[in-house]
Motif scaffolding. Structure first.
Motif, PDB file in Angstrom:
ATOM      1  N   UNK A 214       0.840  -1.192   0.000  1.00 40.06           N
ATOM      2  CA  UNK A 214       0.000   0.000   0.000  1.00 40.06           C
ATOM      3  C   UNK A 214       0.878   1.247   0.000  1.00 40.06           C
ATOM      4  N   UNK A 215       0.284   2.333  -0.436  1.00 37.60           N
ATOM      5  CA  UNK A 215       1.034   3.558  -0.719  1.00 37.60           C
ATOM      6  C   UNK A 215       1.819   4.103   0.470  1.00 37.60           C
ATOM      7  N   UNK A 216       1.267   3.979   1.683  1.00 33.67           N
ATOM      8  CA  UNK A 216       1.929   4.547   2.858  1.00 33.67           C
ATOM      9  C   UNK A 216       2.935   3.583   3.485  1.00 33.67           C
ATOM     10  N   UNK A 217       3.252   2.505   2.783  1.00 32.02           N
ATOM     11  CA  UNK A 217       4.251   1.558   3.276  1.00 32.02           C
ATOM     12  C   UNK A 217       5.400   1.348   2.297  1.00 32.02           C
ATOM     13  N   UNK A 218       5.325   1.980   1.126  1.00 33.96           N
ATOM     14  CA  UNK A 218       6.377   1.796   0.122  1.00 33.96           C
ATOM     15  C   UNK A 218       6.962   3.114  -0.378  1.00 33.96           C
ATOM     16  N   UNK A 219       6.519   4.243   0.192  1.00 30.90           N
ATOM     17  CA  UNK A 219       6.860   5.539  -0.383  1.00 30.90           C
ATOM     18  C   UNK A 219       8.341   5.837  -0.479  1.00 30.90           C
ATOM     19  N   UNK A 220       9.093   5.508   0.582  1.00 29.27           N
ATOM     20  CA  UNK A 220      10.535   5.767   0.553  1.00 29.27           C
ATOM     21  C   UNK A 220      11.313   4.616  -0.073  1.00 29.27           C
ATOM     22  N   UNK A 221      10.613   3.669  -0.694  1.00 30.84           N
ATOM     23  CA  UNK A 221      11.333   2.685  -1.511  1.00 30.84           C
ATOM     24  C   UNK A 221      12.152   3.389  -2.587  1.00 30.84           C
ATOM     25  N   UNK A 222      11.599   4.513  -3.075  1.00 28.80           N
ATOM     26  CA  UNK A 222      12.264   5.261  -4.136  1.00 28.80           C
ATOM     27  C   UNK A 222      12.306   6.743  -3.789  1.00 28.80           C
ATOM     28  N   UNK A 223      13.165   7.448  -4.500  1.00 29.63           N
ATOM     29  CA  UNK A 223      13.185   8.904  -4.395  1.00 29.63           C
ATOM     30  C   UNK A 223      13.459   9.485  -5.778  1.00 29.63           C
ATOM     31  N   UNK A 224      13.105  10.735  -5.942  1.00 25.63           N
ATOM     32  CA  UNK A 224      13.193  11.397  -7.237  1.00 25.63           C
ATOM     33  C   UNK A 224      14.597  11.983  -7.422  1.00 25.63           C
ATOM     34  N   UNK A 225      15.282  11.538  -8.452  1.00 24.02           N
ATOM     35  CA  UNK A 225      16.628  12.018  -8.780  1.00 24.02           C
ATOM     36  C   UNK A 225      16.658  12.357 -10.266  1.00 24.02           C
ATOM     37  N   UNK A 226      16.862  13.648 -10.573  1.00 31.53           N
ATOM     38  CA  UNK A 226      16.918  14.098 -11.964  1.00 31.53           C
ATOM     39  C   UNK A 226      15.694  13.646 -12.757  1.00 31.53           C
ATOM     40  N   UNK A 227      14.530  13.756 -12.101  1.00 24.41           N
ATOM     41  CA  UNK A 227      13.289  13.435 -12.776  1.00 24.41           C
ATOM     42  C   UNK A 227      12.976  11.960 -12.894  1.00 24.41           C
ATOM     43  N   UNK A 228      13.796  11.100 -12.283  1.00 24.71           N
ATOM     44  CA  UNK A 228      13.587   9.662 -12.359  1.00 24.71           C
ATOM     45  C   UNK A 228      13.425   9.082 -10.953  1.00 24.71           C
ATOM     46  N   UNK A 229      12.563   8.059 -10.852  1.00 23.45           N
ATOM     47  CA  UNK A 229      12.408   7.353  -9.583  1.00 23.45           C
ATOM     48  C   UNK A 229      13.475   6.271  -9.486  1.00 23.45           C
ATOM     49  N   UNK A 230      14.314   6.377  -8.462  1.00 29.41           N
ATOM     50  CA  UNK A 230      15.388   5.410  -8.269  1.00 29.41           C
ATOM     51  C   UNK A 230      15.291   4.844  -6.861  1.00 29.41           C
ATOM     52  N   UNK A 231      15.784   3.622  -6.622  1.00 30.95           N
ATOM     53  CA  UNK A 231      15.751   3.062  -5.272  1.00 30.95           C
ATOM     54  C   UNK A 231      16.465   3.976  -4.281  1.00 30.95           C
ATOM     55  N   UNK A 232      15.793   4.278  -3.188  1.00 30.48           N
ATOM     56  CA  UNK A 232      16.384   5.129  -2.150  1.00 30.48           C
ATOM     57  C   UNK A 232      17.591   4.465  -1.510  1.00 30.48           C
ATOM     58  N   UNK A 233      17.533   3.143  -1.377  1.00 32.76           N
ATOM     59  CA  UNK A 233      18.575   2.398  -0.674  1.00 32.76           C
ATOM     60  C   UNK A 233      19.364   1.585  -1.702  1.00 32.76           C
ATOM     61  N   UNK A 234      20.460   2.141  -2.205  1.00 29.57           N
ATOM     62  CA  UNK A 234      21.123   1.558  -3.380  1.00 29.57           C
ATOM     63  C   UNK A 234      21.755   0.204  -3.133  1.00 29.57           C
TER      64      UNK A 234
END
Length: 297
Positions: free
Chosen positions: A121-141
């Protein structure tokens, strides 16, 4: 607010994003009554239920499990910059709270080894990714993101339906899969098992089709991180009460009651990310109802 707890060599700490917010009763429990609130006023912390409007106090937090050099993050809250027009309180958040809370525990995003998703659900996966240069990338590389495969397949099939309802899968789940960091597992998966410590998943379907709980055990002690199987402390008195967003209310109630019975019978700690003020507690049973008592580590 209670803090972290220790279970043998395992340490579990809350990672808050939203410490407290009031929501209308209908957001969680449309059938909750003033009589229900009055019957629980003697043990619920002030602010959990508004005595007049029945507004419901909630928090949004993750949990960090540290064991044998592994940093394991359970769920990732709402996230920043996410397009959520159907949820104004969540839409396009610009908060430093989550990553700051992680930093307060001495960790940066590169230090997380495993991300465990109780559900998608949306409130449990939000920080899975973050916005970098207009792209969604995994927050935890450096992390592998562990998800129940049945849960993933259910939501994957819904992408593109019902307008923006499942946009969180597109911006917070699929980029992790595309990056090769997702690990799709069954609902009884063992995350790690060493001599004396283990972390594993157990099925708790109902709120969503493939919802799982996370268990941490060491030296005979246990903690259960319950995701959205339990949303609020009033549910300990009313374990069969429907939560508005439950996918299968009867199944959700059965899973919720099973978790409460397990913790009450075994002495396991419960960590419920949406219960405000109490980050960990012990469950006691009495008749058809239960009670939760906060603990400090």
């Amino acid at each position: 607010m209670t803090g972290g707890v220790g279970i043998g060599a395992i340490r579990i700490d809350p990672v808050p994003e939203v410490t407290y917010r009031l929501f209308p009763r209908e957001f969680l429990f449309p059938t909750l009554t003033h009589e229900d609130a009055a019957a629980n006023a003697d043990w619920l912390a002030p602010g959990m239920l508004h005595p007049e409007t029945l507004a419901v106090g909630m928090s949004f937090r993750s949990y960090l499990i540290r064991v044998r050099g592994q940093n394991i993050l359970v769920d990732t809250c709402n996230g920043n910059h996410k397009n959520r027009p159907h949820a104004p309180w969540q839409h396009d958040m610009r908060s430093h709270a989550f990553l700051s809370a992680l930093a307060d525990l001495g960790l940066g995003v590169e230090d997380i080894h495993i991300v465990l998703c109780t559900h998608l659900h949306t409130d449990h996966v939000g920080w899975n990714t973050r916005l970098v240069n207009g792209q969604w990338v995994p927050t935890f590389p450096n992390a592998r993101y562990v998800m129940n495969e049945a849960e993933f397949r259910h939501f994957e099939a819904l992408v593109g339906t019902e307008g923006p309802r499942y946009s969180h899968i597109e911006d917070s789940v699929l980029p992790v899969v595309a990056a090769g960091q997702a690990e799709l597992v069954p609902d009884t998966h063992s995350v790690m098992a060493e001599i004396g410590e283990e972390v594993f998943l157990s099925p708790s379907p109902g709120h969503s089709p493939g919802h799982v709980c996370i268990h941490a055990r060491a030296k005979g002690a246990e903690a259960v991180i319950s995701g959205d199987a339990i949303h609020h402390a009033v549910q300990f008195d009313l374990p069969d009460m429907m939560m508005r967003a439950d996918w299968d209310p009867a199944m959700a109630a059965a899973s919720r009651r099973a978790i409460m019975e397990h913790c009450a019978g075994s002495g396991a700690l419960l960590c419920a990310g949406h219960i405000p003020f109490w980050t960990a507690g012990r469950i006691s049973e009495g008749g058809q109802a239960f009670r939760l008592s906060p603990v400090e580590g």
